[in-house]
Design a protein around this motif. Structure first.
Motif, mmCIF file in Angstrom:
data_model
loop_
_atom_site.group_PDB
_atom_site.id
_atom_site.type_symbol
_atom_site.label_atom_id
_atom_site.label_comp_id
_atom_site.label_asym_id
_atom_site.label_seq_id
_atom_site.Cartn_x
_atom_site.Cartn_y
_atom_site.Cartn_z
ATOM 1 N N ASP A 2 0.796 -1.141 0.205
ATOM 2 C CA ASP A 2 -0.003 -0.204 -0.274
ATOM 3 C C ASP A 2 0.930 1.086 -0.026
ATOM 4 O O ASP A 2 2.471 1.262 0.246
ATOM 5 C CB ASP A 2 -0.813 0.183 1.125
ATOM 6 N N PRO A 3 0.493 2.638 -0.554
ATOM 7 C CA PRO A 3 0.985 3.090 0.350
ATOM 8 C C PRO A 3 1.898 3.949 1.072
ATOM 9 O O PRO A 3 1.135 3.673 2.295
ATOM 10 C CB PRO A 3 -0.042 5.124 -0.513
ATOM 11 N N THR A 19 -14.072 9.907 2.952
ATOM 12 C CA THR A 19 -13.750 8.476 1.621
ATOM 13 C C THR A 19 -12.172 8.901 0.973
ATOM 14 O O THR A 19 -11.947 9.993 0.073
ATOM 15 C CB THR A 19 -14.802 8.573 0.726
ATOM 16 N N VAL A 20 -11.282 8.060 1.733
ATOM 17 C CA VAL A 20 -10.028 7.736 1.401
ATOM 18 C C VAL A 20 -9.494 6.753 1.103
ATOM 19 O O VAL A 20 -10.042 5.929 0.523
ATOM 20 C CB VAL A 20 -8.726 8.642 1.953
ATOM 21 N N ASN A 21 -8.111 6.393 0.383
ATOM 22 C CA ASN A 21 -7.882 5.431 -0.331
ATOM 23 C C ASN A 21 -7.445 4.973 1.098
ATOM 24 O O ASN A 21 -5.695 4.441 1.316
ATOM 25 C CB ASN A 21 -6.427 5.303 -1.573
ATOM 26 N N GLY A 22 -8.155 4.304 2.304
ATOM 27 C CA GLY A 22 -8.376 3.993 2.907
ATOM 28 C C GLY A 22 -9.005 4.309 4.198
ATOM 29 O O GLY A 22 -9.896 5.171 3.564
ATOM 30 N N ASN A 67 -3.912 0.909 9.880
ATOM 31 C CA ASN A 67 -4.516 2.093 8.595
ATOM 32 C C ASN A 67 -3.193 3.001 8.234
ATOM 33 O O ASN A 67 -2.818 3.345 9.027
ATOM 34 C CB ASN A 67 -5.553 2.737 8.953
ATOM 35 N N THR A 68 -3.153 2.569 6.765
ATOM 36 C CA THR A 68 -2.091 3.293 5.856
ATOM 37 C C THR A 68 -0.635 2.379 6.289
ATOM 38 O O THR A 68 0.352 3.428 5.005
ATOM 39 C CB THR A 68 -2.038 5.093 5.970
ATOM 40 N N ARG A 91 -4.616 -7.049 -3.729
ATOM 41 C CA ARG A 91 -3.755 -6.357 -3.594
ATOM 42 C C ARG A 91 -2.305 -6.354 -2.234
ATOM 43 O O ARG A 91 -2.189 -5.740 -2.456
ATOM 44 C CB ARG A 91 -4.930 -5.467 -2.750
ATOM 45 N N SER A 151 -0.220 -5.407 2.634
ATOM 46 C CA SER A 151 -1.291 -4.156 2.241
ATOM 47 C C SER A 151 -2.260 -4.651 3.422
ATOM 48 O O SER A 151 -2.598 -5.610 4.955
ATOM 49 C CB SER A 151 -2.863 -4.820 1.048
ATOM 50 N N GLN A 152 -3.050 -3.156 4.223
ATOM 51 C CA GLN A 152 -4.001 -3.098 5.039
ATOM 52 C C GLN A 152 -5.110 -3.887 5.527
ATOM 53 O O GLN A 152 -6.176 -4.171 5.650
ATOM 54 C CB GLN A 152 -4.221 -2.259 5.460
ATOM 55 N N LYS A 153 -5.452 -4.520 3.151
ATOM 56 C CA LYS A 153 -6.824 -5.042 3.328
ATOM 57 C C LYS A 153 -6.509 -5.718 1.603
ATOM 58 O O LYS A 153 -6.588 -5.124 0.955
ATOM 59 C CB LYS A 153 -7.549 -3.625 3.011
#
Ligand code: GLV
Ligand code: MN
Length: 197
Positions: A2-3, A19-22, A67-68, A91, A151-153
């Protein structure tokens, strides 16, 4: 993966409407010790189901502290003869460890080659991102594995459920053509996945 995070941490605030990417972060000053610890994998779930296995997830939705950060874990418990059906994670790559029992582990490449090994407790495997893979508890006895993801998800798509248990259904004529069998065979397989998620 992930980023990269741009701050020390970003404890997910699942209640935020943003709403964000995470997930949005809760205020850093509101972070507590409990945000950095989880007991989600302490116990496995019930294996009393058609697969004879249960995956307990510890992704960002159950452990907001992830998260992140681009990491998460699963625990999978198997009864003897149980399978973790063929699936992909869109992912994440996965690295796993057999904690108990004996698992037949398989990975399929995009060249359609099967890489497999029978693993005993204490041994590990790696699943490159996006490749189809599965585990089977050959026995004797129960088995448990722990896996982690970059990845967190990571997401998970089980091949049998995706093809035969989607809502709405994939038209039978398409699956009959794809699997090179008659429609009634497809209908029969679909009937086995009606209540599956
Ligand atoms: C095992 O492959 C898992 O994704 O939990
Ligand atoms: Mn997997």
């Amino acid at each position: 993966a992930d980023p990269d995070p741009l701050q020390d941490f970003c404890i997910a605030d699942p209640k935020s409407g943003i709403t964000v990417n995470g997930f949005a972060c809760k205020a850093a000053r509101a972070a507590q010790s409990s945000d950095f610890f989880s007991s989600a994998l302490r116990k496995g779930g019930s294996t009393d189901n058609p697969n004879g296995s249960n995956a307990t997830r510890m992704d960002v939705t159950v452990f907001p502290g992830l998260n992140t950060l681009g990491v998460s874990m699963n625990r999978v418990d198997f009864e003897e003869g149980g399978i973790n059906p063929p699936h992909v994670h869109p992912r994440a790559s996965e690295v796993g460890y057999v904690a108990e029992g004996i698992l037949y582990v398989g990975i399929l490449s995009t060249e359609n080659k099967l890489y497999s090994k029978i693993l005993k407790a204490g041994e590990s495997f790696v699943m490159p991102r996006g490749l189809l893979h599965f585990q089977y508890n050959m026995g004797p006895g129960k088995a448990t594995q722990f896996v982690s993801f970059d990845s967190q998800k990571p997401g998970i798509a089980f091949a049998p459920q995706t093809l035969f248990g989607s809502k709405p259904e994939i038209p039978t004529e398409i699956l009959a053509k794809a699997f090179r069998v008659d429609a009634d065979i497809i209908e029969y397989i679909k009937s086995k996945f009606q209540d599956d998620c």
